[in-house]
Write an enzyme that holds these catalytic residues in place. Structure first.
Site, PDB file in Angstrom:
ATOM      1  N   SER A 198      -2.418  11.448  -5.770  1.00 25.43           N
ATOM      2  CA  SER A 198      -2.967  10.155  -5.374  1.00 25.43           C
ATOM      3  C   SER A 198      -1.853   9.217  -4.937  1.00 25.43           C
ATOM      4  O   SER A 198      -0.661   9.498  -5.140  1.00 25.43           O
ATOM      5  CB  SER A 198      -3.731   9.521  -6.541  1.00 25.43           C
ATOM      6  OG  SER A 198      -2.826   9.094  -7.555  1.00 25.43           O
ATOM      7  N   LYS A 199      -2.249   8.090  -4.368  1.00 26.33           N
ATOM      8  CA  LYS A 199      -1.243   7.103  -3.952  1.00 26.33           C
ATOM      9  C   LYS A 199      -0.505   6.537  -5.165  1.00 26.33           C
ATOM     10  O   LYS A 199       0.654   6.123  -5.055  1.00 26.33           O
ATOM     11  CB  LYS A 199      -1.887   5.983  -3.146  1.00 26.33           C
ATOM     12  CG  LYS A 199      -2.855   5.095  -3.910  1.00 26.33           C
ATOM     13  CD  LYS A 199      -3.461   4.043  -3.004  1.00 26.33           C
ATOM     14  CE  LYS A 199      -4.410   3.123  -3.769  1.00 26.33           C
ATOM     15  NZ  LYS A 199      -5.081   2.153  -2.880  1.00 26.33           N
ATOM     16  N   ARG A 200      -1.149   6.543  -6.314  1.00 28.63           N
ATOM     17  CA  ARG A 200      -0.487   6.054  -7.526  1.00 28.63           C
ATOM     18  C   ARG A 200       0.652   6.981  -7.933  1.00 28.63           C
ATOM     19  O   ARG A 200       1.664   6.537  -8.480  1.00 28.63           O
ATOM     20  CB  ARG A 200      -1.508   5.917  -8.665  1.00 28.63           C
ATOM     21  CG  ARG A 200      -2.553   4.841  -8.423  1.00 28.63           C
ATOM     22  CD  ARG A 200      -3.527   4.734  -9.580  1.00 28.63           C
ATOM     23  NE  ARG A 200      -4.560   3.749  -9.324  1.00 28.63           N
ATOM     24  CZ  ARG A 200      -5.656   3.967  -8.608  1.00 28.63           C
ATOM     25  NH1 ARG A 200      -5.860   5.173  -8.089  1.00 28.63           N
ATOM     26  NH2 ARG A 200      -6.557   3.023  -8.409  1.00 28.63           N
TER      27      ARG A 200
END
Length: 513
Positions: free
Chosen positions: A266-268
């Site tokens: 994910s972008k996280r």
């Protein structure tokens, strides 16, 4: 394999930035199409207007263009099967939803969102299981299965909001063959009555992608694993619409996993570990954050394509470096893994370094000029090319170039005083001065002659390279790291080399005293 012409589509939703997993899906579709002499289609699936993000469609198109994945048909390219944006095809979908209702394969549901929320909460509280709108509850709710035709007509005339839901048959099995996962089976008792037409008249993904794939004559649907659970509904829709003879073959790609595994990338994860997960920089409207892209991280598009192609696919041998043209020749859906692929940014950097090493210096120069216009203004293209040639094997990304190559562009670099104190020996001070003079007297001032003179000097003085070369490098560049010292001096030139040797003398003189 279907005998029809290969036609594949990449169908992203403009709800945000294009994730690197989406780029891989687009790449696999593109490679498969080109390998089979087929067409690669870009279709924008913007039916979910509540999640639409301004600028996302343009971002998707720019990302594909940057990495070199060019659609044969799409919103920009046009084609015989358009429009290629689902919001421009809205009038098509109701026709097929109505057909399904008429055949008894779908029904009108007038339940309000609030009613369903309340029912869901009560249901889950009492039964301790998740609520599904399916055969177990459909005859107890406010829909055309329970209302008379007159009541349904009245509600529609009164413009009471309604959706159209699939009527999933009970006690049946849906079976389809997946090119990656072999036979996949679904028990229809486990499937819910999916909404296929929303209250605003827009189709959901389930109806829209089936209708569009059929009308656009899509031969293969190559998409992410997350859509596998929906494919049972999609196969049923093909059957309900009488389109099974033209149903595409399915191939569901494995997930891209976090670096440590255990979940989808994910972008996280990118923010946490400090690497990009988007192809280009993206400013996220929902949180106001700016996420650096692979391009902004100094990754070459060819290297990124090579890297992501091998995330889940293997050529069956040890070869790792592939141009897109090479990939077209050897790519195979059958060699895609069923299991997820861990994202390893260090491996991406390795690929990028290989591409930098083997790239034509002039082509790399265009990246330097784009990334660092200030450096381009400091030197001629000829000089930049010479410097870049020295660093091609020393950098992993284009971004590393200006810092590492600083001694080539500035006379104000700082000296590594710690190393100078460690390497400088007062008893060798005169030796250093003689070496500097030897270099100043070298002519022609070229790598080979400089090196030859230094080697002769070391032999005559009966000393060693390790005694004098570190001091020479510190005098020329201020640091011990860098490319071949003699090549460096040739590129800098005789005049600048002499000035740098002179500039370093007070530092060494101070240590001597």
């Amino acid at each position: 394999m279907n005998k029809q012409k290969v036609r594949v589509r990449f169908a992203p939703s403009p709800t945000g930035a294009l994730h690197i997993g989406g780029v891989r899906t687009a790449l696999y579709n593109y490679l498969f199409a080109k390998q089979n002499g087929g067409n690669f289609i870009l279709r924008i699936e913007d039916t979910d207007q509540t999640r639409f993000v301004e600028g996302a469609e343009e971002y998707i198109k720019k990302s594909l263009d940057w990495i070199g994945i060019t659609p044969d048909e799409g919103p920009e390219q046009g084609g015989d099967y358009g429009p290629y944006r689902q919001s421009d095809r809205k009038s098509l979908y109701k026709k097929y939803a109505d057909q399904l209702v008429e055949k008894g394969h779908a029904y009108y549901a007038f339940d309000s969102p609030d009613d369903l929320t309340q029912l869901r909460e009560e249901y889950e509280k009492e039964r301790k299981i998740s609520f599904k709108y399916d055969a177990t509850v459909r005859y107890q709710l406010k829909n055309s299965l329970n209302l008379s035709p007159e009541e349904v007509s009245t509600l529609i005339e009164q413009e009471v909001p309604y959706v159209v839901r699939m009527f999933i048959p009970e006690d049946d099995e849906v079976i389809f063959s997946d090119l990656i996962r072999d036979d996949v089976r679904f028990d229809t008792n486990e499937l819910d009555d999916k909404v296929i037409l929303k209250a605003d008249g827009m189709p959901t993904y389930h109806l829209a992608n089936i209708v569009d794939d059929y009308l656009m004559e899509i031969s293969h649907v190559i998409r992410g694993e997350e859509w596998l659970s929906s494919t049972g509904h999609h196969v049923l829709l093909y059957k309900m619409l009488g389109w099974t003879e033209r149903m595409p073959q399915f191939a569901h790609l494995p997930l891209l996993l976090k670096p440590e595994g255990g979940g989808k990338l994910s972008k996280r994860d990118g923010a946490k570990f400090g690497f990009p997960v988007f192809p280009l920089q993206w400013e996220e409207p929902s949180d106001g954050n700016t996420y650096k892209g692979f391009r902004e991280a100094g990754i070459l598009p060819e290297a990124l394509a090579n890297f992501i192609a091998l995330l889940g696919w293997s050529p069956g041998n040890d070869q790792e470096i592939f141009s897109v043209e090479d990939l077209v020749k050897v790519f195979s859906l059958e060699q895609i893994s069923k299991s997820g692929a861990r994202f390893d940014y260090d491996k991406a950097l390795w690929f990028n370094q290989q591409y930098i090493i083997h790239s034509d210096t002039q082509s790399l120069l265009s990246y330097i000029e784009d990334y660092f216009p200030n450096i381009s203004g400091l030197a001629s293209k000829e000089y930049l090319s010479k410097v870049l040639e020295l660093y091609k094997e020393r950098i992993h990304t284009i971004l590393e170039f200006p810092d590492q190559a600083l001694p080539f562009f500035s006379e104000e670099f700082e000296y590594d005083t710690k190393q100078i104190k460690k390497r400088y020996k007062p008893e060798n001070h005169e030796l250093y001065l003689d070496l500097f003079e030897t270099i100043n007297n070298t002519d022609p001032f070229e790598q080979r002659s400089i090196k030859s003179n230094v080697e002769s000097f070391i032999s005559e003085k009966e000393t060693k390279f390790g005694v004098v070369l570190p001091i020479l490098r510190l005098a020329i560049a201020g640091i011990l790291q860098g490319p071949d010292l003699f090549a460096m001096m040739e590129v800098i030139g005789k005049e600048k080399t002499r000035k740098r040797l002179d500039r370093s003398l007070p530092i060494f003189q101070e240590l001597k005293n």
